[in-house]
Design a protein around this motif. Structure first.
Motif, PDB file in Angstrom:
ATOM      1  N   MET A 328       0.722  -1.263   0.174  1.00 60.79           N
ATOM      2  CA  MET A 328       0.069   0.204   0.135  1.00 60.79           C
ATOM      3  C   MET A 328       0.996   1.355  -0.166  1.00 60.79           C
ATOM      4  O   MET A 328       1.784   1.364   0.838  1.00 60.79           O
ATOM      5  N   MET A 329       0.772   2.182  -1.135  1.00 57.19           N
ATOM      6  CA  MET A 329       1.505   3.364  -1.079  1.00 57.19           C
ATOM      7  C   MET A 329       0.687   4.560  -0.454  1.00 57.19           C
ATOM      8  O   MET A 329      -0.356   4.815  -1.193  1.00 57.19           O
ATOM      9  N   MET A 330       1.382   5.148   0.728  1.00 57.75           N
ATOM     10  CA  MET A 330       0.542   6.331   1.186  1.00 57.75           C
ATOM     11  C   MET A 330       1.246   7.476   0.595  1.00 57.75           C
ATOM     12  O   MET A 330       2.416   7.671   0.353  1.00 57.75           O
ATOM     13  N   LYS A 331       0.465   8.674   0.969  1.00 59.28           N
ATOM     14  CA  LYS A 331       0.781  10.097   0.829  1.00 59.28           C
ATOM     15  C   LYS A 331       1.518  10.273  -0.747  1.00 59.28           C
ATOM     16  O   LYS A 331       2.194  11.304  -0.682  1.00 59.28           O
ATOM     17  N   GLY A 332       1.210   9.517  -1.556  1.00 60.72           N
ATOM     18  CA  GLY A 332       1.313  10.024  -2.981  1.00 60.72           C
ATOM     19  C   GLY A 332       1.013  11.541  -3.170  1.00 60.72           C
ATOM     20  O   GLY A 332       1.612  12.239  -4.136  1.00 60.72           O
ATOM     21  N   ASP A 333      -0.145  12.117  -2.886  1.00 60.33           N
ATOM     22  CA  ASP A 333      -0.366  13.361  -2.952  1.00 60.33           C
ATOM     23  C   ASP A 333       0.381  14.416  -2.522  1.00 60.33           C
ATOM     24  O   ASP A 333       0.833  15.449  -3.264  1.00 60.33           O
ATOM     25  N   VAL A 334       1.342  13.958  -1.559  1.00 61.97           N
ATOM     26  CA  VAL A 334       2.462  15.017  -1.122  1.00 61.97           C
ATOM     27  C   VAL A 334       3.474  15.258  -2.248  1.00 61.97           C
ATOM     28  O   VAL A 334       4.063  16.235  -2.074  1.00 61.97           O
ATOM     29  N   LEU A 335       3.872  14.215  -2.965  1.00 60.91           N
ATOM     30  CA  LEU A 335       4.542  14.449  -4.171  1.00 60.91           C
ATOM     31  C   LEU A 335       4.233  15.359  -5.141  1.00 60.91           C
ATOM     32  O   LEU A 335       4.873  15.716  -6.242  1.00 60.91           O
ATOM     33  N   SER A 336       2.968  15.668  -5.337  1.00 61.93           N
ATOM     34  CA  SER A 336       2.199  16.509  -6.316  1.00 61.93           C
ATOM     35  C   SER A 336       2.990  17.664  -6.601  1.00 61.93           C
ATOM     36  O   SER A 336       3.332  18.376  -5.674  1.00 61.93           O
ATOM     37  N   GLY A 337       3.333  18.290  -7.970  1.00 56.50           N
ATOM     38  CA  GLY A 337       4.244  19.301  -8.199  1.00 56.50           C
ATOM     39  C   GLY A 337       5.668  19.313  -7.881  1.00 56.50           C
ATOM     40  O   GLY A 337       6.261  20.260  -8.407  1.00 56.50           O
ATOM     41  N   PHE A 338       6.243  18.123  -7.717  1.00 59.40           N
ATOM     42  CA  PHE A 338       7.782  17.979  -7.718  1.00 59.40           C
ATOM     43  C   PHE A 338       7.850  17.753  -9.258  1.00 59.40           C
ATOM     44  O   PHE A 338       7.399  16.671  -9.715  1.00 59.40           O
ATOM     45  N   LYS A 339       8.776  18.471  -9.906  1.00 62.65           N
ATOM     46  CA  LYS A 339       9.220  18.198 -11.355  1.00 62.65           C
ATOM     47  C   LYS A 339       9.594  16.980 -11.544  1.00 62.65           C
ATOM     48  O   LYS A 339       9.544  16.317 -12.398  1.00 62.65           O
ATOM     49  N   LYS A 340      10.833  16.706 -10.527  1.00 63.48           N
ATOM     50  CA  LYS A 340      11.508  15.240 -10.634  1.00 63.48           C
ATOM     51  C   LYS A 340      11.576  14.670  -9.418  1.00 63.48           C
ATOM     52  O   LYS A 340      11.589  15.445  -8.267  1.00 63.48           O
ATOM     53  N   LEU A 341      11.498  13.427  -9.467  1.00 62.39           N
ATOM     54  CA  LEU A 341      11.580  12.770  -8.299  1.00 62.39           C
ATOM     55  C   LEU A 341      12.575  11.710  -8.107  1.00 62.39           C
ATOM     56  O   LEU A 341      12.882  11.013  -9.248  1.00 62.39           O
ATOM     57  N   LYS A 342      13.137  11.473  -7.098  1.00 60.94           N
ATOM     58  CA  LYS A 342      14.302  10.563  -7.010  1.00 60.94           C
ATOM     59  C   LYS A 342      13.887   9.249  -6.285  1.00 60.94           C
ATOM     60  O   LYS A 342      13.348   9.353  -5.252  1.00 60.94           O
ATOM     61  N   VAL A 343      14.304   8.148  -6.578  1.00 60.28           N
ATOM     62  CA  VAL A 343      14.219   6.719  -5.947  1.00 60.28           C
ATOM     63  C   VAL A 343      15.570   6.155  -5.597  1.00 60.28           C
ATOM     64  O   VAL A 343      16.460   6.159  -6.821  1.00 60.28           O
ATOM     65  N   CYS A 344      16.039   5.960  -4.722  1.00 57.60           N
ATOM     66  CA  CYS A 344      17.255   5.333  -4.114  1.00 57.60           C
ATOM     67  C   CYS A 344      17.228   3.811  -4.654  1.00 57.60           C
ATOM     68  O   CYS A 344      16.367   2.966  -4.029  1.00 57.60           O
ATOM     69  N   THR A 345      17.887   3.368  -5.535  1.00 57.54           N
ATOM     70  CA  THR A 345      17.933   1.978  -5.984  1.00 57.54           C
ATOM     71  C   THR A 345      19.259   1.002  -5.620  1.00 57.54           C
ATOM     72  O   THR A 345      19.223  -0.047  -5.768  1.00 57.54           O
ATOM     73  N   ALA A 346      20.141   1.950  -5.060  1.00 56.41           N
ATOM     74  CA  ALA A 346      21.223   1.102  -4.648  1.00 56.41           C
ATOM     75  C   ALA A 346      22.120   1.940  -3.969  1.00 56.41           C
ATOM     76  O   ALA A 346      21.830   3.137  -3.611  1.00 56.41           O
ATOM     77  N   TYR A 347      23.131   1.426  -3.146  1.00 61.42           N
ATOM     78  CA  TYR A 347      24.064   2.407  -2.204  1.00 61.42           C
ATOM     79  C   TYR A 347      25.376   1.973  -2.661  1.00 61.42           C
ATOM     80  O   TYR A 347      25.785   1.209  -3.074  1.00 61.42           O
ATOM     81  N   ASN A 348      26.139   3.400  -2.588  1.00 60.70           N
ATOM     82  CA  ASN A 348      27.433   3.095  -2.754  1.00 60.70           C
ATOM     83  C   ASN A 348      27.850   3.034  -1.141  1.00 60.70           C
ATOM     84  O   ASN A 348      27.944   3.918  -0.304  1.00 60.70           O
ATOM     85  N   TYR A 349      28.471   1.579  -0.971  1.00 63.91           N
ATOM     86  CA  TYR A 349      28.940   1.332   0.220  1.00 63.91           C
ATOM     87  C   TYR A 349      30.379   1.173   0.538  1.00 63.91           C
ATOM     88  O   TYR A 349      30.953   0.480  -0.354  1.00 63.91           O
ATOM     89  N   LYS A 350      31.267   2.003   1.002  1.00 66.32           N
ATOM     90  CA  LYS A 350      32.546   1.919   1.076  1.00 66.32           C
ATOM     91  C   LYS A 350      32.905   1.775  -0.310  1.00 66.32           C
ATOM     92  O   LYS A 350      34.027   0.923  -0.240  1.00 66.32           O
TER      93      LYS A 350
END
Ligand code: GDP
Ligand code: IMO
Ligand code: MG
Length: 423
Positions: A328-350
Motif C-alpha cells: 500500500m503506497m501512502m501520501k502520493g498526494d504529497v509529491l504532487s508538484g515535484f518536477k523530478k522525483l528520485k528513488v534510491c535503487t542502490a547504495y555506494n557502500y565503502k
C-alpha cells in the motif's frame, strides 16, 4: 481462517492507522501485537481527526472486536486518556475492546528510567518517545515485569512497590538530573489502573485460536516500522520490540502457518523521527516541502519528522523480511508538484555499489544512488479511481512494483478514509 498482517515497512508513521480503519470493514477482529504508546496512529473520517496510541485502529467500527495482544506494553495512565478521548464517540468500549492478561505494564518509573537513560546518553541518545518502552521491554525479557494479569491478584501493589523501588535505585545509578514527584505519578497510575480494571482481561491467544476456528477474519495491526525492529532495524536506533511479521506470532500467540496476507505499507517518500542513520534524508528545499505538505510532525511527540526520497534498498529489505504479499503506497498526494522525483535503487557502500541493506548504514559508509523519474503536477486528493491517476504517477508505481516484485494494491491520496484508491 488465516490471520492477515498489516505492517509498516519504513521507520514508522506510514499511515497504518488510516489503512487499518479503512480495512476494518473486511475484518471481525483487529489485534495490536507489539509496541505501546510510543505509537501514534491517526484516523480521519467525517471531518474528525483522531490519534490512537495503544487502542487498535478498528475501534470506530462497532462491528469489530479490538484486542490488545500480549506483545503490547500498556501505560494505564495514557490508556485512560485514550479512553477519555473516546467518550465523545459513544462507543460501548467494554464490549469492543479486550486486553491480554499477558501484556506488560509500563510503570511511572519505567518512564523515568527512559528519561534518565536518554539523558545519560547525551548526544548519542536514541531520541526515544520517552514513554518508557525500552525499560518496560527490558523488564519483560529480564523476567521482572508486571503484567495486566497481575492486577487481578490481591497483592499486586506489593509487586508494584518492589519493582518501583528497584527502579528508583537504578535512576540514581544514571547520575543525571531529572526532577519528578513519584507520589503524584503514582496517584495517577493507581487511579488509571482502576479504570483499566473495568475492562475485560482475556487470554488473548486462546480467544484468537477459537476465533480462527469459528472462521472469524482477523487483522493484526503493527506499530512502528520494520526499520525500527529490535533485530532487523538500524540498531541501536530502534524500538524494543519485533515490529516485523514474526512479532505478530509472538505478540498474539498465532502460529506461523496461520498467517495469511502480509500487507506492507509505505510512504511514497521516507520519514524518520528520532536519531539514527537515514541515507536518503534531505536537508534542502525538497525535504522541507515534503515535511510541510505532508504535515510531518510526530503524532505522539509532535517532533518534526526528518524527510527524504524513497529508499528502495531499505524497502526491498523490509519486503523480504516480512514476506510482504501486497503493498500500500501512502501520501502520493504529497509529491504532487515535484518536477523530478528520485528513488534510491542502490547504495555506494565503502566505494562499492550494493543493492542489499548492509549491517551499517552510517553516512560515512553509505551514499545513495538514485534513479530520477518525472513528477506529476496534478492534485490527487479528489481522485477516487485508479484510472484518474496521472501517467507519471502510474510510471512511478509500475517502477516500484517491478523493483519490489509485489503488487501495490492501494494508493492513498489523502488522510481521510475516503481518499483511498484500490488497484
Ligand atoms: P501511523 O503511525 O503509521 O498510523 O501513521 P501516523 O498517523 O503517525 O502518520 C501518518 C500521517 O499521515 C497522519 O497524519 C495521517 O492522517 C496522514 N496520512 C495518512 N495517509 C495519508 C495520505 O495518503 N496523504 C496524506 N496527505 N496524509 C496521509
Ligand atoms: P508508529 O506506530 C515513528 C521511534 C522513536 C525513536 C525510536 C525508539 O506511530 O509508527 P521508543 O520510544 O520506541 O523507545 O523510541 O523509535 N519510534 C517511532 N517513530 N513512529 C512510531 O510509531 C514510533 N515509535 C517509536 O522516535 O527514534
Ligand atoms: Mg505514527
Amino acid at each position: 481462517m488465516a490471520v492477515d498482517l498489516l505492517l509498516g515497512l519504513q521507520w514508522g508513521d506510514e499511515g497504518k492507522g488510516k489503512i487499518v480503519d479503512v480495512l476494518t470493514t473486511n475484518y471481525d477482529i483487529i489485534a495490536r501485537f507489539q509496541g505501546g504508546p510510543n505509537a501514534g496512529h491517526t484516523l480521519e473520517f467525517d471531518g474528525i481527526k483522531h490519534v490512537l496510541h495503544t487502542i487498535p485502529s478498528g475501534i470506530f467500527h462497532k462491528s469489530a472486536m479490538n484486542i490488545v495482544g500480549n506483545g503490547v506494553v500498556i501505560d494505564p495512565v495514557i490508556f485512560k486518556k485514550e479512553l477519555d478521548n473516546l467518550k465523545k464517540f459513544n462507543l460501548d468500549i467494554k464490549s469492543i475492546l479486550l486486553i491480554s492478561r499477558k501484556a506488560h505494564l509500563i510503570l511511572p518509573t519505567h518512564r523515568l528510567l527512559d528519561a534518565a537513560s536518554e539523558a545519560a546518553k547525551g548526544k548519542a541518545k536514541i531520541g526515544s518517545t520517552l514513554k518508557g518502552i525500552g525499560p518496560t521491554y527490558m523488564d519483560k525479557t529480564g523476567r521482572n515485569g508486571m503484567r495486566v494479569g497481575d492486577l487481578e491478584l490481591s497483592n499486586w501493589k506489593e509487586k508494584y512497590r518492589a519493582l518501583a523501588n528497584k527502579h528508583e535505585a537504578m535512576i540514581g545509578f544514571y547520575n543525571v538530573d531529572i526532577e519528578y514527584d513519584l507520589d503524584e505519578l503514582e496517584a495517577d497510575f493507581f487511579a488509571a489502573v482502576e479504570e483499566l480494571k473495568k475492562l475485560t482481561f482475556i487470554d488473548s491467544e486462546e480467544y484468537l485460536f477459537n476465533a480462527q476456528k469459528e472462521g472469524k477474519k482477523i487483522l493484526a495491526e503493527g506499530a512502528q516500522g520494520s526499520l525500527l525492529d529490535i533485530d532487523f532495524g538500524t540498531y541501536p536506533f530502534v524500538t524494543s520490540s519485533n515490529t516485523t511479521a514474526a512479532g505478530a506470532c509472538t505478540g498474539l500467540g498465532v502460529a506461523p502457518n496461520k498467517i495469511g496476507d502480509v500487507k506492507g505499507i509505505f510512504k511514497a517518500y521516507t520519514t524518520r523521527v528520532g536519531s539514527g542513520p537515514f541515507p536518503t534524508e534531505l536537508f534542502d528545499e525538497d525535504g522541507e516541502t515534503m515535511g510541510r505538505v505532508g504535515n510531518e510532525f510526530g503524532a505522539t511527540t509532535g517532533r518534526p519528522r526528518r524527510c527524504g526520497w524513497l529508499d528502495l534498498v531499505a524497502l526491498k529489505y523490509a519486503v523480504q523480511i516480512n514476506g510482504v504479499t501486497e503493498l500500500m503506497m501512502m501520501k502520493g498526494d504529497v509529491l504532487s508538484g515535484f518536477k523530478k522525483l528520485k528513488v534510491c535503487t542502490a547504495y555506494n557502500y565503502k566505494g562499492k555499489e550494493i543493492s542489499h541493506f548492509p549491517y551499517n548504514i552510517e553516512p560515512e559508509n553509505v551514499t545513495p544512488i538514485y534513479t530520477e523519474m518525472d513528477g506529476w503536477a496534478k492534485d490527487l486528493t479528489q481522485m477516487t479511481t485508479a484510472d484518474e491517476l496521472p501517467p507519471a504517477l502510474n510510471a512511478y508505481i509500475d517502477f516500484l512494483e517491478k523493483e519490489l516484485e509485489v503488487p501495490i494494491k492501494i494508493v492513498s491520496v489523502g488522510p481521510d478514509r475516503t481518499q483511498t484508491i484500490y488497484r
